[in-house]
Motif scaffolding. Structure first.
Motif, PDB file in Angstrom:
ATOM      1  N   THR A  61     -14.161 -11.669  -0.105  1.00  0.00           N
ATOM      2  CA  THR A  61     -15.094 -11.703  -1.231  1.00  0.00           C
ATOM      3  C   THR A  61     -14.754 -12.800  -2.233  1.00  0.00           C
TER       4      THR A  61
ATOM      5  N   ASP B 186      -8.688  -7.754   2.388  1.00  0.00           N
ATOM      6  CA  ASP B 186     -10.042  -8.129   2.813  1.00  0.00           C
ATOM      7  C   ASP B 186     -10.897  -8.543   1.630  1.00  0.00           C
ATOM      8  N   TYR B 187     -10.780  -7.831   0.525  1.00  0.00           N
ATOM      9  CA  TYR B 187     -11.550  -8.172  -0.672  1.00  0.00           C
ATOM     10  C   TYR B 187     -11.115  -9.529  -1.230  1.00  0.00           C
TER      11      TYR B 187
ATOM     12  N   GLY C  61       0.830  -1.198   0.000  1.00  0.00           N
ATOM     13  CA  GLY C  61       0.000   0.000   0.000  1.00  0.00           C
ATOM     14  C   GLY C  61       0.864   1.247   0.000  1.00  0.00           C
TER      15      GLY C  61
ATOM     16  N   HIS D 183       3.195  -1.652   3.954  1.00  0.00           N
ATOM     17  CA  HIS D 183       2.784  -0.290   3.617  1.00  0.00           C
ATOM     18  C   HIS D 183       4.009   0.599   3.613  1.00  0.00           C
TER      19      HIS D 183
ATOM     20  N   GLU E 171      -4.198   0.874   5.521  1.00  0.00           N
ATOM     21  CA  GLU E 171      -5.632   0.618   5.316  1.00  0.00           C
ATOM     22  C   GLU E 171      -5.935   0.286   3.861  1.00  0.00           C
ATOM     23  N   ARG E 172      -5.244   0.933   2.950  1.00  0.00           N
ATOM     24  CA  ARG E 172      -5.432   0.664   1.518  1.00  0.00           C
ATOM     25  C   ARG E 172      -5.042  -0.785   1.206  1.00  0.00           C
TER      26      ARG E 172
ATOM     27  N   LEU F 257      -4.750  -3.323   3.371  1.00  0.00           N
ATOM     28  CA  LEU F 257      -5.633  -4.245   4.093  1.00  0.00           C
ATOM     29  C   LEU F 257      -7.013  -4.337   3.444  1.00  0.00           C
ATOM     30  N   GLY F 258      -7.478  -3.243   2.852  1.00  0.00           N
ATOM     31  CA  GLY F 258      -8.754  -3.277   2.141  1.00  0.00           C
ATOM     32  C   GLY F 258      -8.716  -4.221   0.955  1.00  0.00           C
ATOM     33  N   VAL F 259      -7.611  -4.213   0.230  1.00  0.00           N
ATOM     34  CA  VAL F 259      -7.444  -5.140  -0.890  1.00  0.00           C
ATOM     35  C   VAL F 259      -7.374  -6.573  -0.366  1.00  0.00           C
TER      36      VAL F 259
END
Length: 86
Positions: free
Chosen positions: A40, A35-36, A12, A52, A28-29, A31-33
């Motif tokens: 998902t 998480d997806y 990130g 990061h 956070e950027r 970790l968001g990826v």
């Protein structure tokens, strides 16, 4: 030779700004990826490692909004192991 992907590194990045805020945003950027990909798409968590870089590795050194947008990103690096063919 055969190449096996052992892990995928998610990096990130953030734009130019205050280092402590950008470190959090870059994390956070990434970790968001993660998480997806895990939540998902159902990919295995142990395949990934997250790093990061705050604003320490910019793509551009300009100060425009377009420059900042390029520097706010997530990159992937495939960590591989090569095996000799027999």
């Amino acid at each position: 030779h055969r190449t096996d992907v052992v892990r995928v590194r998610i990096d990130g990045h953030a734009d130019d700004g205050r280092a402590e805020i950008n470190a959090r945003l870059a994390e956070e950027r990434a970790l968001g990826v993660l998480d997806y990909l895990v939540g998902t798409l159902g990919m295995p968590r142990e395949l990934f490692e997250v790093h990061h870089h705050s604003n320490s590795q910019p793509l551009t050194s300009g100060t425009t909004g377009a420059d900042d947008a390029q520097n706010r990103r997530v990159e992937f690096q495939m960590l591989v192991r090569q095996q000799a063919a027999y």
